[in-house]
Design a protein around this motif. Structure first.
Motif, PDB file in Angstrom:
ATOM      1  N   THR A   1     -13.109  41.137   6.711  1.00 51.52           N
ATOM      2  CA  THR A   1     -13.330  40.979   8.148  1.00 51.52           C
ATOM      3  C   THR A   1     -13.723  42.334   8.723  1.00 51.52           C
ATOM      4  O   THR A   1     -13.036  43.332   8.492  1.00 51.52           O
ATOM      5  CB  THR A   1     -12.056  40.474   8.850  1.00 51.52           C
ATOM      6  N   ILE A   2     -14.852  42.357   9.421  1.00 49.20           N
ATOM      7  CA  ILE A   2     -15.302  43.586  10.077  1.00 49.20           C
ATOM      8  C   ILE A   2     -14.837  43.521  11.532  1.00 49.20           C
ATOM      9  O   ILE A   2     -15.250  42.644  12.291  1.00 49.20           O
ATOM     10  CB  ILE A   2     -16.836  43.720  10.030  1.00 49.20           C
TER      11      ILE A   2
ATOM     12  N   HIS B   1     -13.809  48.600  11.787  1.00 51.22           N
ATOM     13  CA  HIS B   1     -12.705  48.716  10.831  1.00 51.22           C
ATOM     14  C   HIS B   1     -12.800  47.537   9.863  1.00 51.22           C
ATOM     15  O   HIS B   1     -13.085  46.420  10.277  1.00 51.22           O
ATOM     16  CB  HIS B   1     -11.381  48.693  11.601  1.00 51.22           C
ATOM     17  N   PHE B   2     -12.554  47.820   8.586  1.00 46.83           N
ATOM     18  CA  PHE B   2     -12.722  46.787   7.558  1.00 46.83           C
ATOM     19  C   PHE B   2     -11.358  46.317   7.061  1.00 46.83           C
ATOM     20  O   PHE B   2     -10.521  47.127   6.686  1.00 46.83           O
ATOM     21  CB  PHE B   2     -13.532  47.345   6.383  1.00 46.83           C
ATOM     22  N   VAL B   3     -11.162  45.013   7.061  1.00 45.52           N
ATOM     23  CA  VAL B   3      -9.910  44.441   6.569  1.00 45.52           C
ATOM     24  C   VAL B   3     -10.252  43.470   5.437  1.00 45.52           C
ATOM     25  O   VAL B   3     -11.084  42.569   5.605  1.00 45.52           O
ATOM     26  CB  VAL B   3      -9.157  43.694   7.687  1.00 45.52           C
ATOM     27  N   ILE B   4      -9.615  43.671   4.313  1.00 41.21           N
ATOM     28  CA  ILE B   4      -9.828  42.762   3.172  1.00 41.21           C
ATOM     29  C   ILE B   4      -8.953  41.531   3.391  1.00 41.21           C
ATOM     30  O   ILE B   4      -7.732  41.645   3.542  1.00 41.21           O
ATOM     31  CB  ILE B   4      -9.467  43.464   1.845  1.00 41.21           C
ATOM     32  N   THR B   5      -9.572  40.373   3.450  1.00 40.53           N
ATOM     33  CA  THR B   5      -8.806  39.165   3.767  1.00 40.53           C
ATOM     34  C   THR B   5      -8.650  38.226   2.565  1.00 40.53           C
ATOM     35  O   THR B   5      -7.879  37.280   2.617  1.00 40.53           O
ATOM     36  CB  THR B   5      -9.465  38.384   4.912  1.00 40.53           C
ATOM     37  N   ALA B   6      -9.403  38.475   1.502  1.00 43.51           N
ATOM     38  CA  ALA B   6      -9.221  37.673   0.285  1.00 43.51           C
ATOM     39  C   ALA B   6      -9.713  38.484  -0.889  1.00 43.51           C
ATOM     40  O   ALA B   6     -10.624  39.300  -0.764  1.00 43.51           O
ATOM     41  CB  ALA B   6      -9.992  36.354   0.377  1.00 43.51           C
TER      42      ALA B   6
ATOM     43  N   ASP C   1     -21.396  35.216   3.651  1.00 45.24           N
ATOM     44  CA  ASP C   1     -20.129  34.478   3.740  1.00 45.24           C
ATOM     45  C   ASP C   1     -18.944  35.299   3.245  1.00 45.24           C
ATOM     46  O   ASP C   1     -17.806  34.834   3.293  1.00 45.24           O
ATOM     47  CB  ASP C   1     -20.223  33.134   3.008  1.00 45.24           C
ATOM     48  N   ARG C   2     -19.186  36.516   2.790  1.00 45.85           N
ATOM     49  CA  ARG C   2     -18.072  37.402   2.444  1.00 45.85           C
ATOM     50  C   ARG C   2     -17.674  38.284   3.628  1.00 45.85           C
ATOM     51  O   ARG C   2     -16.725  39.062   3.525  1.00 45.85           O
ATOM     52  CB  ARG C   2     -18.460  38.304   1.267  1.00 45.85           C
ATOM     53  N   LEU C   3     -18.429  38.199   4.722  1.00 47.32           N
ATOM     54  CA  LEU C   3     -18.212  39.097   5.850  1.00 47.32           C
ATOM     55  C   LEU C   3     -17.961  38.297   7.116  1.00 47.32           C
ATOM     56  O   LEU C   3     -18.817  37.553   7.570  1.00 47.32           O
ATOM     57  CB  LEU C   3     -19.452  39.988   6.051  1.00 47.32           C
ATOM     58  N   ARG C   4     -16.785  38.462   7.670  1.00 48.63           N
ATOM     59  CA  ARG C   4     -16.486  37.830   8.949  1.00 48.63           C
ATOM     60  C   ARG C   4     -16.393  38.937  10.005  1.00 48.63           C
ATOM     61  O   ARG C   4     -15.955  40.042   9.707  1.00 48.63           O
ATOM     62  CB  ARG C   4     -15.160  37.083   8.853  1.00 48.63           C
ATOM     63  N   THR C   5     -16.824  38.640  11.233  1.00 47.63           N
ATOM     64  CA  THR C   5     -16.736  39.651  12.289  1.00 47.63           C
ATOM     65  C   THR C   5     -15.761  39.196  13.365  1.00 47.63           C
ATOM     66  O   THR C   5     -15.618  38.006  13.644  1.00 47.63           O
ATOM     67  CB  THR C   5     -18.106  39.901  12.947  1.00 47.63           C
TER      68      THR C   5
ATOM     69  N   ARG D   1     -20.830  45.799  17.647  1.00 46.51           N
ATOM     70  CA  ARG D   1     -20.616  46.787  16.585  1.00 46.51           C
ATOM     71  C   ARG D   1     -20.328  46.077  15.263  1.00 46.51           C
ATOM     72  O   ARG D   1     -20.901  46.414  14.230  1.00 46.51           O
ATOM     73  CB  ARG D   1     -19.462  47.719  16.972  1.00 46.51           C
ATOM     74  N   ALA D   2     -19.442  45.084  15.319  1.00 47.62           N
ATOM     75  CA  ALA D   2     -19.112  44.362  14.087  1.00 47.62           C
ATOM     76  C   ALA D   2     -20.349  43.657  13.533  1.00 47.62           C
ATOM     77  O   ALA D   2     -20.613  43.685  12.328  1.00 47.62           O
ATOM     78  CB  ALA D   2     -17.996  43.359  14.364  1.00 47.62           C
ATOM     79  N   SER D   3     -21.139  43.055  14.439  1.00 47.83           N
ATOM     80  CA  SER D   3     -22.333  42.339  13.986  1.00 47.83           C
ATOM     81  C   SER D   3     -23.366  43.284  13.403  1.00 47.83           C
ATOM     82  O   SER D   3     -24.033  42.955  12.414  1.00 47.83           O
ATOM     83  CB  SER D   3     -22.956  41.571  15.157  1.00 47.83           C
ATOM     84  N   ALA D   4     -23.511  44.466  14.017  1.00 45.66           N
ATOM     85  CA  ALA D   4     -24.490  45.431  13.510  1.00 45.66           C
ATOM     86  C   ALA D   4     -24.125  45.851  12.089  1.00 45.66           C
ATOM     87  O   ALA D   4     -24.993  45.968  11.210  1.00 45.66           O
ATOM     88  CB  ALA D   4     -24.548  46.654  14.434  1.00 45.66           C
ATOM     89  N   VAL D   5     -22.829  46.044  11.858  1.00 45.06           N
ATOM     90  CA  VAL D   5     -22.388  46.451  10.526  1.00 45.06           C
ATOM     91  C   VAL D   5     -22.611  45.308   9.534  1.00 45.06           C
ATOM     92  O   VAL D   5     -23.097  45.513   8.417  1.00 45.06           O
ATOM     93  CB  VAL D   5     -20.903  46.872  10.567  1.00 45.06           C
ATOM     94  N   LYS D   6     -22.308  44.096   9.956  1.00 47.03           N
ATOM     95  CA  LYS D   6     -22.508  42.953   9.057  1.00 47.03           C
ATOM     96  C   LYS D   6     -23.989  42.824   8.690  1.00 47.03           C
ATOM     97  O   LYS D   6     -24.337  42.653   7.509  1.00 47.03           O
ATOM     98  CB  LYS D   6     -22.012  41.672   9.723  1.00 47.03           C
ATOM     99  N   THR D   7     -24.855  42.913   9.693  1.00 45.64           N
ATOM    100  CA  THR D   7     -26.287  42.783   9.429  1.00 45.64           C
ATOM    101  C   THR D   7     -26.751  43.831   8.417  1.00 45.64           C
ATOM    102  O   THR D   7     -27.512  43.539   7.486  1.00 45.64           O
ATOM    103  CB  THR D   7     -27.067  42.947  10.748  1.00 45.64           C
ATOM    104  N   TYR D   8     -26.249  45.057   8.602  1.00 45.85           N
ATOM    105  CA  TYR D   8     -26.641  46.130   7.691  1.00 45.85           C
ATOM    106  C   TYR D   8     -26.120  45.861   6.279  1.00 45.85           C
ATOM    107  O   TYR D   8     -26.842  46.041   5.289  1.00 45.85           O
ATOM    108  CB  TYR D   8     -26.116  47.468   8.235  1.00 45.85           C
ATOM    109  N   MET D   9     -24.890  45.391   6.179  1.00 44.02           N
ATOM    110  CA  MET D   9     -24.314  45.138   4.851  1.00 44.02           C
ATOM    111  C   MET D   9     -25.038  43.984   4.155  1.00 44.02           C
ATOM    112  O   MET D   9     -25.255  44.023   2.944  1.00 44.02           O
ATOM    113  CB  MET D   9     -22.814  44.850   4.972  1.00 44.02           C
TER     114      MET D   9
END
Lengths: 195, 464
Positions: A123-124, A189-194, A160-164, A144-152
């Motif tokens: 989760t971003i 901030h990055f949180v590992i959820t699974a 589907d591995r990235l939730r914002t 901010r979270a979406s920008a990071v997800k798009t870049y990743m």
């Protein structure tokens, strides 16, 4: 842990230069465990038992052994991983959701780690400093979270591995009402959820 | 003209239609009219002059002596009711409330027949209360009477009975009824506030250190009886009252992504209205309570949606690549004001509530504006948070004239205005007193009152 952006970049570069052990080496002392909570809310992920203090100390005594460290990352519980996360936060300029060079460098490092652990789901979290209304900062955090997800995703991580999720200005990392504090609060901030 | 308007307001009141009230003070001789005759002949005077006037052009002067305890165990309740009634009447600023310590030498009447009118006249009071409290077991009977000091006539008399658990409610009820009778005003003494607070200092569940939970709280309008209504140990934001004040909608991160929950606070029932579709924020009940307007990123971008109260029939109202948020209904539900940063910085816009059409920008002279809140009738204005220098203040835009006035002036950072149901007051948050606290203030910028003092408190909502 993220006392300066320079340190974060330096650590990320070290990570990029390949040491699975990097995360172990950069690890600060474990923070104290939170007090046990009386009531537990419904949770998507079950909370693992707290780590045994003895095991942690043994690991800390052998930080240089790459193989052991890698195993320890793979074997650690989600709570342990997130308390001392190998994924670094990326920082933003005031009122901006653009990843600058230093932000991209940090995210690049996180992408390498996610490629190494393809089962991890993250989760971003988008966060803001306190300058701005509570409501509008929820938007900025989302961006901010979406920008990071798009870049990743552009670097090959499956969406589907990235939730914002945006936390606006609700959870400042640093409580100081200064530019130094604010610069630490404008972050993804990055949180590992699974795993 | 002034007289005529007062008559019209009274007639509306007598017909049971509250909400209208005339702002100019009636003269001392103003009487309740039996008909619409503009200049009633002396022979047509009604039996009792219901409205107590003051000296010409000034508000009537009210005295609230201690309520009389009819039994010794009622003394504390009697003391509370007298003080709270004084506070409630003072809050609306419709009357001049004579400070209670100036009449401590006038002994409270033991019965309505013994009110010392001469002493009250000497003090300069136009109106004086008589109140009594009788307690038996957990039950109380509260009598409230209001006298015109000049005519010595009783103009208001009510008897309330119920439990002794919340004596303040008797005072609140009497204050609302006196405001309705004397000023055709819907008082706010029985309304409630809801807000977000971190006062419990509980740590958030989950893997991240250094975060404290924020739960939803409710309180009486004056800050009494503050209590928590969520126990999620998570982040909860932006409460909104249902029009019947029996439910609070809010967004909660209990399922990680924020969802809109509706808590039926007196039944302990919780409904997840947005059912984990995207992130959902800032619910606001429609004036009739059947719909909720909210903000969601379910289609990729942050837009404004409306749904039925049960979560069905979700409709999207905005379609713009910029960010749209913080919606508020107009009192007739025909329009919605909201925030968008389509111009680069957040500004307030208005659109039609039915289909999102007819979008026009409201704030044109602000560098940054957010959290619009639309006043109820009889006012026609929108309050919002505006950047003034580095921090924020509350401003009000009058829709008829386009004029903007500021009601806070840089004492801390001030955010999150919410109107009271009669439009005369606003709740907001300020950092002026340490932490972030909820305050109330008149729409004229007068009568500042601190509501919360513990922890940090944010995004107040005011019930109807």
């Amino acid at each position: 842990m993220f006392t300066s952006r320079g340190l974060g970049i330096a650590l990320a570069i070290v990570c990029l230069l390949a040491a699975p052990a990097c995360a172990r080496r950069s690890k600060p002392p474990l923070p104290p465990q939170p007090a046990p909570l009386a009531e537990a809310p419904p949770s998507v992920t079950p909370t693992p038992p707290p780590p045994r203090a003895g095991a942690q100390r043994v690991e800390d005594l052998q930080p240089a052994a790459p193989a052991l460290s890698e195993d320890s990352v793979a074997n650690r519980s989600l709570d342990e991983l997130n308390r001392d996360s190998p994924l670094r936060p990326a920082f933003f300029l005031l009122d901006s959701s653009d990843l600058d060079d230093s932000g991209r460098t940090i995210v690049n490092g996180n992408v390498e780690i996610l490629k190494k652990y393809p089962q991890w789901v993250v989760t971003i979290e988008g966060h803001c400093d306190e300058r701005g209304t509570a409501e509008y900062n929820l938007a900025l955090g989302e961006r901010r979270a979406s920008a990071v997800k798009t870049y990743m995703v552009s670097l090959g991580i499956a969406p589907d591995r990235l939730r914002t999720v945006s936390y606006g200005k609700e959870f400042p990392f640093d409580q100081a009402h200064t530019e130094d504090g604010w610069s630490k609060n404008r972050r993804a901030h990055f949180v590992i959820t699974a795993k | 003209m002034r007289r005529l308007r007062t008559h019209a307001a009274l007639l509306a009141m007598l017909a049971g239609t509250a909400g209208l009230w005339s702002s100019p003070w009636p003269g001392a001789s103003t009487a309740a009219a039996a008909g619409q005759n503009q200049t009633p002949a002396p022979s047509q005077q009604p039996e009792i002059e219901l409205v107590i006037g003051g000296d010409a052009g000034t508000p009537p002067r009210y005295a609230v002596p201690d309520f009389v305890a009819s039994s010794p165990d009622a003394a504390e309740i009697a003391k509370t009711i007298g003080q709270v009634l004084w506070d409630d009447l003072a809050f609306e600023r419709e009357f001049y409330l004579i400070p209670r310590d100036t009449y401590s030498t006038i002994p409270p009447a033991r019965s309505p027949e013994q009110v010392p009118f001469a002493a009250w006249r000497e003090l300069g009071a136009d109106a004086v209360f008589f109140g009594s409290v009788q307690k038996s077991g957990d039950k109380v009977v509260v009598q409230v009477r209001l006298f015109n000091v000049r005519t010595r006539q009783q103009v208001f008399s009510k008897e309330y009975s119920g439990t002794a658990s919340n004596p303040r409610l008797y005072a609140h009820t009497a204050a609302d009824e006196v405001h309705l009778q004397q000023r055709a005003l819907r008082g706010v003494a029985r309304t409630k506030l809801s807000f977000v607070s971190d006062r419990n200092r509980e740590r958030l569940l989950g893997p991240i250190d250094n975060r404290e939970v924020k739960e939803i709280y409710i309180a009486d309008y004056d800050g009494a009886n503050q209590r928590r209504i969520t126990t999620t140990r998570q982040l909860n934001l932006n409460p909104s009252w249902s029009p019947d004040a029996r439910a609070v909608a809010y967004s909660s991160y209990r399922n990680i992504t924020p969802q809109i929950f509706i808590s039926l606070i007196y039944q302990g029932v919780l409904e997840n209205a947005t059912k984990n579709v995207g992130s959902n924020f800032m619910p606001v009940f429609s004036p009739d309570g059947t719909k909720i307007v909210f903000v969601s990123n379910r289609d990729g971008n942050t837009e404004i949606y409306v749904m039925n109260r049960d979560g069905s029939n979700v409709r999207r109202l905005t379609t713009h690549p910029a960010y749209e948020s913080t919606p508020t209904w107009s009192p007739n539900a025909a329009q919605i004001a909201f925030t968008s940063d389509r111009s680069g910085k957040p500004q307030i816009y208005i659109m039609n509530a039915a289909d999102g059409s007819n979008v026009r920008r409201l704030t044109v002279n602000e560098s940054y504006a957010d959290r619009a809140t639309w006043s109820p009738a009889p006012f026609n204005e929108i309050a919002y948070t505006a950047q003034t220098g580095e921090w924020y203040d509350i401003k009000i835009h009058e829709l008829a004239t386009g004029t903007v006035r500021q009601i806070t002036f840089g004492e801390g950072s001030n955010e999150g205005p919410a109107y009271s149901s009669n439009g005369k007051h606003l709740a907001f948050t300020s950092t002026r007193a340490g932490g972030t606290q909820v305050f109330t203030i008149g729409r004229d910028g007068r009568g500042l009152k601190q509501i919360t003092r513990s922890g940090n408190n944010q995004t107040p909502a005011w019930s109807q």
